[in-house]
Motif scaffolding. Structure first.
Motif, PDB file in Angstrom:
ATOM      1  N   VAL A  59     -10.705  -7.032  14.690  1.00 24.95           N
ATOM      2  CA  VAL A  59     -10.823  -6.991  13.226  1.00 24.95           C
ATOM      3  C   VAL A  59     -11.613  -5.740  12.859  1.00 24.95           C
ATOM      4  CG1 VAL A  59     -11.745  -8.109  11.161  1.00 24.95           C
ATOM      5  CG2 VAL A  59     -10.820  -9.510  13.009  1.00 24.95           C
ATOM      6  N   ARG A  60     -11.108  -5.009  11.879  1.00 26.01           N
ATOM      7  CA  ARG A  60     -11.855  -3.869  11.336  1.00 26.01           C
ATOM      8  C   ARG A  60     -11.863  -4.029   9.820  1.00 26.01           C
ATOM      9  NH1 ARG A  60     -11.528   2.525  12.187  1.00 26.01           N
ATOM     10  NH2 ARG A  60     -13.437   2.974  11.032  1.00 26.01           N
ATOM     11  N   ASP A  61     -13.021  -4.393   9.306  1.00 24.36           N
ATOM     12  CA  ASP A  61     -13.174  -4.663   7.879  1.00 24.36           C
ATOM     13  C   ASP A  61     -13.702  -3.420   7.177  1.00 24.36           C
ATOM     14  OD1 ASP A  61     -13.692  -5.598   5.335  1.00 24.36           O
ATOM     15  OD2 ASP A  61     -14.566  -7.484   6.034  1.00 24.36           O
ATOM     16  N   PHE A  62     -12.916  -2.878   6.276  1.00 26.34           N
ATOM     17  CA  PHE A  62     -13.303  -1.683   5.529  1.00 26.34           C
ATOM     18  C   PHE A  62     -13.962  -2.036   4.193  1.00 26.34           C
ATOM     19  CE2 PHE A  62      -9.887  -0.240   8.277  1.00 26.34           C
ATOM     20  CZ  PHE A  62     -10.385   0.957   8.774  1.00 26.34           C
ATOM     21  N   GLY A  63     -14.017  -3.305   3.858  1.00 22.74           N
ATOM     22  CA  GLY A  63     -14.558  -3.725   2.577  1.00 22.74           C
ATOM     23  C   GLY A  63     -13.456  -3.975   1.554  1.00 22.74           C
ATOM     24  N   TYR A  64     -12.542  -3.052   1.419  1.00 22.72           N
ATOM     25  CA  TYR A  64     -11.414  -3.195   0.494  1.00 22.72           C
ATOM     26  C   TYR A  64     -10.214  -3.850   1.169  1.00 22.72           C
ATOM     27  CZ  TYR A  64     -10.309   1.165   2.860  1.00 22.72           C
ATOM     28  OH  TYR A  64     -10.085   2.111   3.822  1.00 22.72           O
ATOM     29  N   VAL A  65     -10.175  -3.841   2.514  1.00 18.23           N
ATOM     30  CA  VAL A  65      -9.138  -4.498   3.304  1.00 18.23           C
ATOM     31  C   VAL A  65      -9.663  -4.644   4.727  1.00 18.23           C
ATOM     32  CG1 VAL A  65      -7.948  -2.386   4.059  1.00 18.23           C
ATOM     33  CG2 VAL A  65      -6.656  -4.517   3.884  1.00 18.23           C
ATOM     34  N   LEU A  95       2.202  -8.705   2.450  1.00 17.42           N
ATOM     35  CA  LEU A  95       1.802  -7.318   2.232  1.00 17.42           C
ATOM     36  C   LEU A  95       0.314  -7.224   1.935  1.00 17.42           C
ATOM     37  CD1 LEU A  95       2.676  -4.336   1.854  1.00 17.42           C
ATOM     38  CD2 LEU A  95       3.064  -4.899  -0.562  1.00 17.42           C
ATOM     39  N   LYS A  96      -0.386  -6.360   2.679  1.00 19.55           N
ATOM     40  CA  LYS A  96      -1.802  -6.077   2.412  1.00 19.55           C
ATOM     41  C   LYS A  96      -1.941  -4.851   1.517  1.00 19.55           C
ATOM     42  CE  LYS A  96      -4.071  -8.060   6.441  1.00 19.55           C
ATOM     43  NZ  LYS A  96      -5.084  -7.820   7.481  1.00 19.55           N
ATOM     44  N   GLY A  97      -1.092  -3.847   1.740  1.00 17.31           N
ATOM     45  CA  GLY A  97      -1.153  -2.618   0.953  1.00 17.31           C
ATOM     46  C   GLY A  97      -0.658  -1.440   1.762  1.00 17.31           C
ATOM     47  N   TRP A  98      -1.016  -0.244   1.292  1.00 18.35           N
ATOM     48  CA  TRP A  98      -0.578   0.993   1.917  1.00 18.35           C
ATOM     49  C   TRP A  98      -1.793   1.850   2.224  1.00 18.35           C
ATOM     50  CZ3 TRP A  98       1.700  -1.442  -2.106  1.00 18.35           C
ATOM     51  CH2 TRP A  98       3.037  -1.801  -1.950  1.00 18.35           C
ATOM     52  N   LEU A 122      -6.193   7.549   1.479  1.00 17.30           N
ATOM     53  CA  LEU A 122      -5.989   6.862   0.215  1.00 17.30           C
ATOM     54  C   LEU A 122      -5.512   5.451   0.519  1.00 17.30           C
ATOM     55  CD1 LEU A 122      -5.028   8.117  -3.044  1.00 17.30           C
ATOM     56  CD2 LEU A 122      -3.316   6.543  -2.185  1.00 17.30           C
ATOM     57  N   TRP A 123      -5.997   4.491  -0.250  1.00 14.78           N
ATOM     58  CA  TRP A 123      -5.583   3.094  -0.114  1.00 14.78           C
ATOM     59  C   TRP A 123      -4.964   2.637  -1.423  1.00 14.78           C
ATOM     60  CZ3 TRP A 123      -4.283  -0.649   2.965  1.00 14.78           C
ATOM     61  CH2 TRP A 123      -4.253  -1.960   2.490  1.00 14.78           C
ATOM     62  N   LEU A 124      -3.821   1.939  -1.329  1.00 18.19           N
ATOM     63  CA  LEU A 124      -3.190   1.279  -2.468  1.00 18.19           C
ATOM     64  C   LEU A 124      -3.058  -0.187  -2.118  1.00 18.19           C
ATOM     65  CD1 LEU A 124      -1.675   1.215  -5.197  1.00 18.19           C
ATOM     66  CD2 LEU A 124       0.421   1.761  -3.921  1.00 18.19           C
ATOM     67  N   SER A 125      -3.675  -1.049  -2.925  1.00 19.72           N
ATOM     68  CA  SER A 125      -3.644  -2.488  -2.659  1.00 19.72           C
ATOM     69  C   SER A 125      -2.239  -3.052  -2.890  1.00 19.72           C
ATOM     70  CB  SER A 125      -4.639  -3.211  -3.570  1.00 19.72           C
ATOM     71  OG  SER A 125      -4.298  -3.007  -4.932  1.00 19.72           O
ATOM     72  N   ALA A 126      -1.981  -4.209  -2.307  1.00 19.46           N
ATOM     73  CA  ALA A 126      -0.671  -4.849  -2.406  1.00 19.46           C
ATOM     74  C   ALA A 126      -0.271  -5.120  -3.845  1.00 19.46           C
ATOM     75  CB  ALA A 126      -0.662  -6.150  -1.601  1.00 19.46           C
ATOM     76  N   ASP A 127      -1.241  -5.449  -4.698  1.00 23.16           N
ATOM     77  CA  ASP A 127      -0.916  -5.721  -6.109  1.00 23.16           C
ATOM     78  C   ASP A 127      -0.792  -4.433  -6.925  1.00 23.16           C
ATOM     79  OD1 ASP A 127      -3.537  -4.874  -6.456  1.00 23.16           O
ATOM     80  OD2 ASP A 127      -4.275  -6.818  -7.143  1.00 23.16           O
ATOM     81  N   ARG A 128      -0.997  -3.302  -6.266  1.00 18.57           N
ATOM     82  CA  ARG A 128      -0.882  -1.958  -6.856  1.00 18.57           C
ATOM     83  C   ARG A 128      -1.889  -1.708  -7.977  1.00 18.57           C
ATOM     84  NH1 ARG A 128       5.574  -1.954  -6.205  1.00 18.57           N
ATOM     85  NH2 ARG A 128       5.513  -1.255  -4.069  1.00 18.57           N
TER      86      ARG A 128
END
Length: 176
Positions: A59-65, A95-98, A122-128
């Motif tokens: 597990v690698r938790d970045f805080g946002y994902v 889907l978690k995101g991109w 850059l991170w884009l969440s699944a809900d965009r």
């Protein structure tokens, strides 16, 4: 089709066969490279898509994902763009995101994909709804601006382009 290396020299594309296995190598100066196996989904000579399981710690938790064992990454690389886009899904397909890496254009050969990471992400969440620019301090500390000002400019342009594309939900960019 041809791509260009970091000096602008044309490099012939080597399309990979769908279903074949490749090793993806993320060059992460000065940190150790990251290598992992992937399966080619498609390759038109410019846009390469591979699929790979999460290759990091359990597990690698970045805080946002959090990325975890069992997650599946569908990774889009281009031989002529300064970034890659990785769609991240759970083992069950949610889907978690991109996750997007700013990187030099991919170098592709039979059995391998080599990408030089330039420390901007850059991170884009699944809900965009959430678009996050990441690691800008790390990028500044990398010294790229002094070593290779042209690459530094390309990296900044790539991050801006990724942010614009993410705000549009990536549109047709990820069509394979």
């Amino acid at each position: 089709m041809t791509a260009e290396d970091s000096s602008g020299t044309p490099v012939p594309s080597v399309p990979l066969t769908p279903g074949s296995e490749v090793t993806v190598r993320l060059v992460k100066h000065p940190r150790p490279d990251v290598r992992y196996p992937a399966v080619v989904m498609s390759d038109d000579g410019t846009h390469l898509v591979v699929r790979a399981p999460w290759a990091g710690p359990a597990v690698r938790d970045f805080g946002y994902v959090a990325f975890e064992r069992g997650d599946v990454f569908t990774e889009h690389y281009w031989r002529d763009r300064w970034y890659s886009v990785k769609e991240v899904r759970t083992a069950s397909g949610a889907l978690k995101g991109w996750y997007c890496d700013v990187a030099r254009p991919a170098r592709v050969a039979t059995g391998s994909v080599v990408v030089e990471d330039l420390d901007l992400d850059l991170w884009l969440s699944a809900d965009r709804c959430t678009v996050l620019r990441l690691d800008e301090e790390e990028f500044l500390a990398s010294g790229l601006a002094g070593r290779d000002p042209a690459a530094c400019d390309r990296a900044r342009q790539a991050l801006d382009e990724l942010e614009r594309l993410a705000s549009e939900g990536f549109g047709d960019l990820l069509a394979a």
